[in-house]
Design an enzyme around this catalytic site. Structure first.
Site, short mmCIF file in Angstrom:
data_model
loop_
_atom_site.label_atom_id
_atom_site.label_comp_id
_atom_site.label_asym_id
_atom_site.label_seq_id
_atom_site.Cartn_x
_atom_site.Cartn_y
_atom_site.Cartn_z
N GLY A 2 2.46 30.59 50.68
CA GLY A 2 3.77 32.11 51.20
C GLY A 2 4.07 33.07 49.78
N ARG A 52 6.04 35.25 45.04
CA ARG A 52 6.49 36.23 43.59
C ARG A 52 6.55 37.83 44.40
NH1 ARG A 52 1.56 35.69 39.86
NH2 ARG A 52 0.26 35.01 41.41
N LYS A 64 4.90 43.14 43.22
CA LYS A 64 4.44 41.42 42.61
C LYS A 64 5.12 40.94 41.11
CE LYS A 64 -0.48 38.43 41.89
NZ LYS A 64 -1.59 38.79 42.04
N ASP A 92 8.58 30.96 38.45
CA ASP A 92 10.26 32.00 38.13
C ASP A 92 10.07 33.23 39.20
OD1 ASP A 92 7.99 33.00 37.57
OD2 ASP A 92 8.25 32.79 35.18
N GLY A 93 8.58 33.23 39.98
CA GLY A 93 9.04 34.51 40.72
C GLY A 93 8.57 35.50 39.84
N ARG A 132 -4.61 36.94 55.11
CA ARG A 132 -5.30 35.73 54.12
C ARG A 132 -5.28 34.71 55.33
NH1 ARG A 132 -2.92 36.39 49.48
NH2 ARG A 132 -1.65 37.89 49.32
N ASP A 157 -6.50 31.14 51.18
CA ASP A 157 -5.17 32.17 50.66
C ASP A 157 -5.48 33.30 49.66
OD1 ASP A 157 -5.18 30.18 48.41
OD2 ASP A 157 -3.56 31.91 47.52
N ASP A 175 -5.87 38.91 44.88
CA ASP A 175 -5.39 37.79 44.10
C ASP A 175 -5.79 38.31 42.77
OD1 ASP A 175 -2.81 38.11 45.66
OD2 ASP A 175 -3.63 35.91 46.25
P1 AMP Z 1 -1.83 33.09 43.29
O1 AMP Z 1 -2.67 32.83 42.22
O2 AMP Z 1 -1.56 33.93 42.96
O3 AMP Z 1 -3.14 32.78 44.67
O4 AMP Z 1 -0.63 32.61 44.09
C1 AMP Z 1 -1.01 30.71 44.73
C2 AMP Z 1 0.90 30.66 45.07
O5 AMP Z 1 1.32 30.33 43.87
C3 AMP Z 1 0.75 31.77 45.70
O6 AMP Z 1 1.85 31.28 47.03
C4 AMP Z 1 1.81 31.94 45.02
O7 AMP Z 1 2.83 33.01 45.34
C5 AMP Z 1 2.43 31.15 44.26
N1 AMP Z 1 2.91 32.06 42.42
C6 AMP Z 1 2.00 32.05 41.63
N2 AMP Z 1 2.34 32.43 40.91
C7 AMP Z 1 3.89 31.92 41.00
C8 AMP Z 1 5.43 32.52 40.14
N3 AMP Z 1 5.48 33.13 38.90
N4 AMP Z 1 6.58 31.71 40.69
C9 AMP Z 1 6.43 31.27 42.63
N5 AMP Z 1 5.59 31.80 42.92
C10 AMP Z 1 4.40 31.67 42.61
MG MG Z 2 -2.67 33.81 45.95
#
Ligand code: AMP
Ligand code: MG
Length: 493
Positions: free
Chosen positions: A89, A92, A112, A124-125, A182, A251, A261
């Site tokens: 999900g 962030r 984002k 930390d989002g 996705r 994803d 992404d």
């Molecule tokens: P990604 O590497 O962007 O494809 O992210 C993989 C998963 O990790 C997704 O569910 C993102 O929402 C979550 N995610 C990545 N970075 C963060 C962050 N700094 N805080 C919270 N969730 C994150």
């Molecule tokens: Mg992703």
């Protein structure tokens, strides 16, 4: 009081509650605009002058939620590096809503780095300025190169520091996509055996992205078949540019065939098929030349998820889905062949065009040739004012290269166009400028270390105009010096 109005027209927010969690972005201390994409504003029918103000920065940081927005974080699952994760999900990211552009296309507007959400797990989002700039540069470069991709509308700094490898300035990217659905979104419902949810999602995707599938005998099969085609075309385009996505998890695989992404992604300088940049890709799963087969694996996960919709009789469903996945290698090969025909200046088709192209790549790998410049110099070699000094310098072993050139020229002689016309066509297909890693790193360094965004903005100007010929000693076409080579890229998330 914020006078800027955005013409939201939201559809994902009307789906059942279990598709997302409604949540506003978390405000930040001091939003400041880094860059606004005026060309994209125009496409979306937005007032760029109004958005270039502090009020705009407040919107792009999530401090002001504009009227008509219905902020939410989308639910999805996925296979990460082959391992199943039942719930990922938007951890962030916040989908503000959708806007229908002046071209009639509906697009998502997403922040984002907008703060913690229901899906954040331990994160930390937030996003650091480095990855935000990298995504801005590379996604807009991809668009300029003619590759389907999410776009970057704006980037802001937050005035807050976040903890990564030490403290980093925080930033938010406003991402625009034809949608953020996705393969992992389908997997989310399939894994829960939520067939109603799955059907609602598939019907939504068909209505929004594949309306022609509605008329097919089996719309879900037709949708799968189109996703296979679009994704195969996408990855063939990456192949033609020497692009490595780096995190081709399910994803991160869009069901509409956009590159999505951007994490530890990179374009190769020196060509080698086994190249990996991502610091987290320990097993080289997403190495350059693995991308086509990884895509097939990801598409098989989508096919698997769609089984209950394809046919209530499981055996028939499996045979239909299998047929679509089995067709992929041919679909990909066809896409790759047309990609490389164009790169080699060929307008007609011959059976051995793909092997001609692949033999060139092999020769490039043996000689450690620069991927981008090789195709530039090949065009120079056949242009009227032919100059083969640059191309010769790429190939330390002239023997295998000379043999290849003889084959290529024989093949070109079968074209109806002159060599010079072929060279012109090649220059329209092969970029002079790609966002080379060391240039992206330099832009990020300047921003992180001294808050200087000029290096970033100058690089943006170059990557937005990739096909214009540059002097051969231009900073933007020169491969990195040995001490400038970037060996690893980081997610930085
Ligand atoms: P990604 O590497 O962007 O494809 O992210 C993989 C998963 O990790 C997704 O569910 C993102 O929402 C979550 N995610 C990545 N970075 C963060 C962050 N700094 N805080 C919270 N969730 C994150
Ligand atoms: Mg992703």
């Amino acid at each position: 009081m914020n006078a800027i109005s955005l013409p939201f027209d939201n559809s994902y927010a009307t789906l059942p509650e279990r598709f997302f969690v409604r949540q506003a972005p978390v405000p930040v201390q001091a939003p400041s605009l880094i860059r606004l994409n005026r060309q994209l504003c125009a496409l979306l029918g937005l007032d760029a002058d109004a958005l270039a103000t502090q009020n705009g920065a407040d919107i792009f940081a999530g401090n002001t939620v504009p009227d008509g927005a219905d902020p939410l974080s989308m639910a999805y699952a996925g296979h990460q590096f082959g391992g199943w994760v039942p719930q990922l999900g938007d951890g962030r990211a916040t989908l503000l809503g959708e806007i229908i552009g002046t071209d009639g296309i509906r697009r998502d507007i997403q922040l984002k780095g907008s703060g913690r959400t229901h899906f954040s797990r331990g994160g930390d989002g937030r996003a650091a300025v480095g990855p935000v700039l990298r995504e801005f540069i590379v996604s807009e470069a991809m668009h300029a190169l003619g590759v389907p991709t999410t776009r970057a509308l704006a980037a802001v700094t937050t005035g807050e520091e976040i903890i990564r490898d030490g403290y980093m300035p925080g930033a938010v990217l406003t991402r625009v996509a034809q949608s953020h659905i996705r393969v992992g979104t389908f997997q989310y419902f399939a894994a829960r055996e939520d067939v109603d949810g799955l059907k609602t999602l598939a019907d939504y995707v068909i209505a929004r992205h594949y309306p022609e599938a509605t008329a097919a005998e089996n719309p879900y099969r037709a949708m799968l078949s189109e996703v296979v085609k679009r994704q195969a075309t996408l990855v063939s385009k990456w192949f033609g540019l020497g692009f490595i996505h780096g995190v081709m998890n399910t994803d991160n695989t869009s069901v509409i065939g956009e590159t999505i992404d951007y994490g530890p992604c990179a374009f190769m300088d020196t060509y080698h098929p086994t190249t990996v940049f991502s610091s987290i890709d320990y097993m080289s799963r997403y190495a350059f030349s693995n991308q086509p087969s990884i895509l097939q694996w990801n598409l098989a996960q989508l096919a698997q998820s769609l089984l209950p919709l394809i046919n209530t009789d499981m055996e028939s469903a499996v045979s239909v889905a299998q047929a679509e996945i089995d067709a992929y290698p041919q679909v990909f090969e066809k896409a790759l062949t047309s990609e490389f025909r164009l790169k080699l200046g060929l307008a007609t088709s011959h059976d051995d065009d793909l092997s001609l192209a692949m033999d060139l790549l092999e020769c490039m790998a043996e000689n450690e040739a620069d991927f981008t410049n090789t195709f530039q110099y090949l065009a120079d070699m056949i242009a009227t004012d032919a100059d083969d000094s640059d191309i010769r310098a790429q190939f330390s072993d002239p023997k295998s290269f000379d043999q290849w050139v003889t084959r290529w020229k024989t093949r070109l002689a079968n074209e109806t166009r002159s060599f010079d016309e072929c060279a012109t066509a090649m220059r329209q297909k092969n970029p002079a400028v790609i966002p080379r890693n060391h240039l992206v790193e330099a832009a990020i360094r300047a921003a992180e270390d001294t808050g200087n965004f000029n290096v970033f903005n100058n690089l943006m100007d170059e990557v937005l105009d990739p096909f214009r010929l540059r002097a051969s000693d231009s900073h933007y076409v020169t491969p990195p010096a040995p001490d400038e080579i970037v060996h690893q890229t980081f997610c930085g998330t």
